[in-house]
Design an enzyme around this catalytic site. Structure first.
Site, PDB file in Angstrom:
ATOM      1  N   LEU A  32     -10.791   5.422   5.327  1.00 54.08           N
ATOM      2  CA  LEU A  32     -11.329   4.519   4.315  1.00 54.08           C
ATOM      3  C   LEU A  32     -10.198   3.584   3.933  1.00 54.08           C
ATOM      4  O   LEU A  32      -9.049   4.028   3.822  1.00 54.08           O
ATOM      5  CB  LEU A  32     -11.801   5.294   3.068  1.00 54.08           C
ATOM      6  CG  LEU A  32     -12.969   6.254   3.240  1.00 54.08           C
ATOM      7  CD1 LEU A  32     -13.181   7.053   1.958  1.00 54.08           C
ATOM      8  CD2 LEU A  32     -14.240   5.500   3.604  1.00 54.08           C
ATOM      9  N   ASP A  33     -10.482   2.305   3.736  1.00 49.39           N
ATOM     10  CA  ASP A  33      -9.388   1.407   3.399  1.00 49.39           C
ATOM     11  C   ASP A  33      -8.884   1.685   1.987  1.00 49.39           C
ATOM     12  O   ASP A  33      -9.469   2.455   1.235  1.00 49.39           O
ATOM     13  CB  ASP A  33      -9.774  -0.061   3.600  1.00 49.39           C
ATOM     14  CG  ASP A  33     -10.787  -0.571   2.592  1.00 49.39           C
ATOM     15  OD1 ASP A  33     -11.099   0.158   1.636  1.00 49.39           O
ATOM     16  OD2 ASP A  33     -11.258  -1.704   2.758  1.00 49.39           O
ATOM     17  N   ALA A  34      -7.772   1.077   1.638  1.00 46.26           N
ATOM     18  CA  ALA A  34      -7.118   1.374   0.364  1.00 46.26           C
ATOM     19  C   ALA A  34      -8.010   1.047  -0.821  1.00 46.26           C
ATOM     20  O   ALA A  34      -7.933   1.703  -1.868  1.00 46.26           O
ATOM     21  CB  ALA A  34      -5.803   0.603   0.260  1.00 46.26           C
TER      22      ALA A  34
END
Length: 275
Positions: free
Chosen positions: A119-121
């Site tokens: 999952l991206d930041a």
């Protein structure tokens, strides 16, 4: 012994394998007595075949056991952890730019855990940490069609027509895409809450889909991954999966590998990056 001599039968030779009920009890399915009852009732399968005899011995390292159609993990060295990834954490075990990464979570365990997909930041929610590479491959690869559900807060008032468009399909720069499910959860004056379920592993696909229909994402959380649900786990919280949850994941994995995988979708990365 000459080539023509027949070796004597060894009456003291140990039988191969471990009794099934003993393996089940060690795996935490039930006590040995209850495991015997499950076997006699025809509720236990070994390698897809129902076993009813109590004398059955198996190889825990190679044989596959299931009870009532749900797979049983026989390897005590395997670990499965659910993390509610908070905002600002990069889904990496060694970020090259020095940003906060997953090591602060994985270092709490003796096993060498790694994340299943990413999952991206800016995306929060359910992330699986494990040392089971075979299971991770099935869960992360889009060709196996494991569903994930996201809740997105977006700009603007989303209409029912837009929800229909998301499920019927839209065209992106890397090809057409359709959500497996979509529904509108809430609409306010300037924002909306949308729930999307999909199996695609294309890069930042949730954000790109909603942006394409005119509703940029401002907040995004993954609430479910296959049979797992985030529930009330707080941001930054972790917990071991229950035996039931592990069984559900293993069942999903075994079912997926029983049929030929579809051709993988075009992705920007080799790993699952649904954001």
């Amino acid at each position: 012994m000459t080539p023509f001599e027949i070796p004597a039968w060894d009456d003291n030779a140990e039988p191969q394998g471990v009794r099934l009920q003993k393996v089940m009890a060690a795996a935490g399915v039930a006590s040995r007595r209850v495991s015997e009852q499950l076997i006699q009732a025809g509720r236990v399968e070994v390698n897809g075949q129902i076993v009813t005899e109590l004398g059955r011995r198996i190889d825990p390292e190679n044989d596959l056991v299931s009870v009532d159609g749900v797979a049983v993990q026989l390897d005590p060295a395997k670990r499965y952890v659910m993390l509610n990834k908070p905002l600002g954490i990069v889904s990496s075990l060694a970020d090259q730019y020095g940003r906060p990464d997953l090591r602060r979570y994985t270092e709490q365990y003796e096993e060498r855990l790694f994340n299943v997909g990413r999952l991206d930041a800016e995306t929060t929610g359910l992330l699986i940490l494990t040392n089971d590479g075979d299971l991770a491959h099935v869960l992360a690869h889009p060709s196996f069609g494991v569903l994930k559900t996201y809740i997105a807060k977006v700009e603007g008032r989303v209409s029912p027509q837009t929800i229909s468009k998301l499920t019927h399909g839209i065209e992106l720069e890397d090809g057409p895409i359709a959500a497996d499910k979509a529904r509108l959860l809430d609409v306010e004056s300037e924002t909306s809450l949308v729930e999307l379920t999909l199996h695609s592993g294309r890069n930042r696909i949730v954000r790109r889909m909603l942006d394409a229909v005119g509703h940029p994402v401002t907040e995004l959380v993954r609430r479910s991954f296959g049979p797992l649900n985030l529930g009330t786990l707080k941001a930054g919280g972790m917990r071991d999966l229950t035996k039931v949850e592990v069984g559900q994941l293993l069942t999903l994995s075994r079912d997926a590998t029983d049929v030929p995988a579809a051709e993988p979708e075009a992705t920007d990365e080799t790993e699952d990056i649904e954001e």
